[in-house]
Scaffold this motif. Structure first.
Motif, short mmCIF file in Angstrom:
data_model
loop_
_atom_site.label_atom_id
_atom_site.label_comp_id
_atom_site.label_asym_id
_atom_site.label_seq_id
_atom_site.Cartn_x
_atom_site.Cartn_y
_atom_site.Cartn_z
N VAL A 1 2.37 -6.44 6.51
CA VAL A 1 2.76 -7.56 5.58
C VAL A 1 2.90 -7.15 4.07
O VAL A 1 2.04 -7.08 3.23
CB VAL A 1 1.42 -8.61 5.78
CG1 VAL A 1 1.82 -9.95 4.94
CG2 VAL A 1 0.87 -9.07 6.93
N HIS A 2 4.08 -6.55 3.92
CA HIS A 2 4.31 -5.93 2.47
C HIS A 2 5.68 -6.47 2.09
O HIS A 2 6.57 -7.21 2.94
CB HIS A 2 4.49 -4.31 2.82
CG HIS A 2 5.47 -3.94 3.71
ND1 HIS A 2 6.64 -3.83 3.29
CD2 HIS A 2 5.40 -3.65 4.94
CE1 HIS A 2 7.47 -3.33 4.32
NE2 HIS A 2 6.77 -2.97 5.40
N VAL B 1 -2.02 10.18 3.04
CA VAL B 1 -3.14 9.33 3.37
C VAL B 1 -2.98 8.80 4.88
O VAL B 1 -2.07 7.94 5.14
CB VAL B 1 -3.04 7.99 2.26
CG1 VAL B 1 -4.33 7.33 2.57
CG2 VAL B 1 -2.97 8.62 0.80
N GLU B 2 -3.84 9.43 5.57
CA GLU B 2 -3.82 9.35 7.02
C GLU B 2 -3.89 7.65 7.40
O GLU B 2 -3.36 7.14 8.12
CB GLU B 2 -4.79 10.26 7.76
CG GLU B 2 -4.51 9.93 9.36
CD GLU B 2 -5.77 10.89 10.09
OE1 GLU B 2 -5.51 10.51 11.20
OE2 GLU B 2 -6.24 11.50 9.44
N TYR B 3 -5.11 7.31 6.60
CA TYR B 3 -5.33 5.99 6.67
C TYR B 3 -4.12 4.73 6.61
O TYR B 3 -4.17 3.93 7.33
CB TYR B 3 -6.59 5.64 5.79
CG TYR B 3 -6.95 4.12 5.73
CD1 TYR B 3 -7.88 3.46 6.61
CD2 TYR B 3 -6.58 3.24 4.57
CE1 TYR B 3 -8.24 2.24 6.56
CE2 TYR B 3 -6.84 2.13 4.58
CZ TYR B 3 -7.84 1.31 5.79
OH TYR B 3 -8.36 0.10 5.46
N LEU B 4 -3.35 5.28 5.82
CA LEU B 4 -2.04 4.32 5.67
C LEU B 4 -0.97 4.82 6.21
O LEU B 4 -0.22 3.94 6.27
CB LEU B 4 -1.91 4.48 4.14
CG LEU B 4 -2.70 4.01 3.19
CD1 LEU B 4 -2.21 4.25 1.52
CD2 LEU B 4 -3.25 2.58 3.24
N SER C 1 -4.39 -0.62 -3.50
CA SER C 1 -3.56 -2.09 -3.25
C SER C 1 -2.89 -2.35 -4.27
O SER C 1 -3.09 -2.10 -5.71
CB SER C 1 -4.71 -2.99 -2.81
OG SER C 1 -5.51 -2.86 -1.53
N ARG C 2 -1.49 -2.87 -4.02
CA ARG C 2 -0.88 -3.32 -5.24
C ARG C 2 -0.29 -4.74 -4.67
O ARG C 2 0.02 -5.09 -3.44
CB ARG C 2 0.21 -2.53 -5.31
CG ARG C 2 -0.06 -1.16 -5.92
CD ARG C 2 1.12 -0.14 -6.37
NE ARG C 2 1.74 0.17 -5.05
CZ ARG C 2 2.89 0.06 -4.69
NH1 ARG C 2 3.78 -0.86 -5.18
NH2 ARG C 2 3.28 0.64 -3.60
N ASN C 3 0.04 -5.47 -5.78
CA ASN C 3 0.41 -6.91 -5.71
C ASN C 3 1.67 -6.85 -4.87
O ASN C 3 2.88 -6.70 -5.59
CB ASN C 3 0.30 -7.78 -6.98
CG ASN C 3 0.60 -9.09 -6.79
OD1 ASN C 3 1.22 -9.56 -5.77
ND2 ASN C 3 0.35 -9.88 -7.83
N GLY C 4 1.96 -7.50 -3.81
CA GLY C 4 2.89 -7.54 -2.95
C GLY C 4 3.95 -8.67 -3.33
O GLY C 4 5.18 -8.71 -3.03
N LEU D 1 0.76 -1.16 -0.06
CA LEU D 1 -0.01 -0.02 0.18
C LEU D 1 0.92 1.20 0.08
O LEU D 1 1.83 1.24 0.62
CB LEU D 1 -0.88 -0.02 0.96
CG LEU D 1 -1.74 -1.23 1.29
CD1 LEU D 1 -2.50 -1.23 2.86
CD2 LEU D 1 -3.10 -0.93 0.44
N GLY D 2 0.40 2.29 -0.72
CA GLY D 2 1.11 3.54 -0.50
C GLY D 2 2.43 3.69 -1.30
O GLY D 2 2.66 2.84 -2.04
#
Length: 485
Positions: free
Chosen positions: A144-145, A341-344, A354-357, A133-134
């Motif tokens: 989990v990235h 993005v505060e949420y992230l 979301s991006r494929n990690g 994310l982000g």
């Protein structure tokens, strides 16, 4: 670098993927491995030009093509949890589907995907939901990235394209189209009133970007080779000297595999009065962006030149098993897109949320295994085999073209739709192409040519019927019809 791979694998305790159970019927093939025509009535034979017998082309009908072969989702019975029959059924379906994939892979030639890879060591990671994310360079609250792998891959490509770590920004995209959408978006943000210029042979995603961003777009003519026509480009620039220019440069066009001359594009801009602060160049290197650095005569793609961004696909020449790509731009440009993005607990300047990690790990793994020298060998193999295919086709009297810097072999379109579907050929108008990737062997090419020659004998009645003229698409020197052969 190779040693680092072994260390990571050992630390993660990675194992090979478990084989399918022995009782699964892997010899059976899921119904209709060749995609059926949307309308079965269109299977009827008709008489084409010069009396050639051929099948009608497949009709594209929204919502109908795949519904003829889809696998229905059914609700489980109450006792399925006890009997396990449902799990066995699904496993059997997947086993048959795997067999179908093996069959289709044997006859895959028309699309630029490298199907030669072995990522068994990464199988255990499929148990994790890895989401990047982000901003890749700012760790978010989601733990989990795979950012450590992602940035490692980005650094590798930044070195390839000669941009320092503190001067670039980029991310692993979900596909090549996303890289193009992002590159054009950055250009639009840098020049909100800029005009987009793209050659007619440009990938459809660039024109999609123009529609999405409501950008004025000028389509530039191309040469027979598929390269951008800089004479027409200059004429169109002169019509809009009052507005900045956003240019897409193709490092390998979709159909003909043509490589636009980046230096000539820059020279044309300068001669037309566009200073470096009045244009933005995005280089679409989806397929050949990773091949060109290893071809001596190829125009060099480098951020030492006045370009703004480069994108490349990861599932094409690299050989990643899922669609993905790499997008690199200058750090100075990205602030125009970046938002907190505060949420992230991060910043975001990507197209997708979301991006494929998993993709960065697959890319990192293969870059470590092959390295620059490994890719150089594969490039040489692809170019050598492409020239071999061109020679075989020409010897058989088939009109064919191969650009000097390309592994895309373009030839007259086969008349039989079933043959096209079997070999998964990409067609446009009167021409088709084969993209020679590392997994395409001489043996596979020989089988394709042998079958094509056999079919042509039927289509053209053993030479009594004239083969089509493709001079307008491939040039007179590459056409072998009665008039030009």
């Amino acid at each position: 670098m190779a040693g680092s791979v072994e260390v990571i694998v050992k630390e993660l305790n990675l194992e090979n993927v478990d084989p399918l159970p022995e009782d699964f019927d892997t010899t059976a093939i899921i119904k209709d491995p060749l995609p059926p025509l949307a309308d079965e009535a269109r299977e009827s034979v008709k008489s084409g030009e010069n009396g050639v017998v051929m099948k009608k082309e497949r009709e594209i009908v929204l919502g109908r093509n795949v519904h003829t072969m889809c696998l229905e989702v059914t609700e489980p019975d109450a006792d399925d949890e006890v009997t396990g029959e449902r799990e066995a059924h699904m496993a059997s379906v997947l086993a048959r589907y795997r067999r179908s994939l093996l069959e289709r892979t044997k006859h895959h030639l028309g699309y630029p995907y490298n199907l030669e890879f072995d990522y068994g060591a990464l199988g255990q990671l499929q148990h994790f939901s890895i989401n990047n994310l982000g901003d890749p360079f700012i760790e978010s609250n989601y733990g989990v990235h795979s950012r450590q792998f992602e940035v490692g891959v980005l650094d590798w490509f930044a070195r390839l394209w000669e941009l320092e770590k503190n001067e670039y920004w980029g991310y692993i995209t979900n596909c090549g189209t996303e890289g193009n959408l992002h590159g054009i978006l950055v250009g639009r943000e840098v020049f909100p009133d800029g005009i987009l210029y793209a050659s007619r042979d440009t990938h459809y995603s660039i024109f999609k970007a123009a529609r999405m961003y409501r950008m004025e777009c000028e389509k530039v003519n191309t040469l027979t080779s598929g390269e951008i026509d800089c004479v027409d480009f200059k004429a169109k620039l002169l019509c809009h000297q009052d507005k900045p220019a956003i240019i897409n440069v193709n490092i390998g066009t979709t159909v003909k595999g043509a490589v636009d001359d980046l230096d000539l594009v820059i020279k044309t801009l300068e001669e037309t009065g566009f200073s470096h602060d009045r244009f933005y160049i995005h280089c679409d290197g989806a397929l050949f962006g990773l091949m060109m650095p290893f071809v001596k005569r190829a125009p060099k793609v480098s951020f030492k030149k006045p370009i703004g961004s480069v994108s490349v696909s990861g599932h094409k020449f690299v050989g990643c098993p899922m669609p993905c790509g790499v997008q690199i731009t200058r750090l100075e440009h990205i602030n125009a897109l970046s938002r907190d993005v505060e949420y992230l607990a991060s910043r975001d300047a990507t197209i997708m949320g979301s991006r494929n990690g998993h993709a960065p790990i697959f890319l990192w793994y293969t870059l470590n295994r092959k390295g620059y020298k490994g890719f150089q060998k594969e490039v040489q193999k692809c170019l050598r085999n492409a020239h071999y295919l061109k020679g075989r086709l020409r010897d058989a009297g088939i009109g064919v073209m191969l650009n000097e810097l390309s592994s895309t072999v373009v030839f007259e379109r086969p008349h039989d739709e079933e043959f096209i579907r079997k070999w998964q050929l990409a067609c446009q108008g009167n021409i088709a192409h084969v993209v020679v990737m590392p997994n395409v062997t001489v043996e596979k090419l020989d089988k394709f040519v042998f079958e094509l020659i056999e079919k042509r004998a039927t289509w053209y009645n053993n030479g009594t019927v004239q083969s089509p003229c493709v001079a307008s698409e491939l040039g007179k020197e590459n056409c072998l019809c009665n008039l030009h052969g």
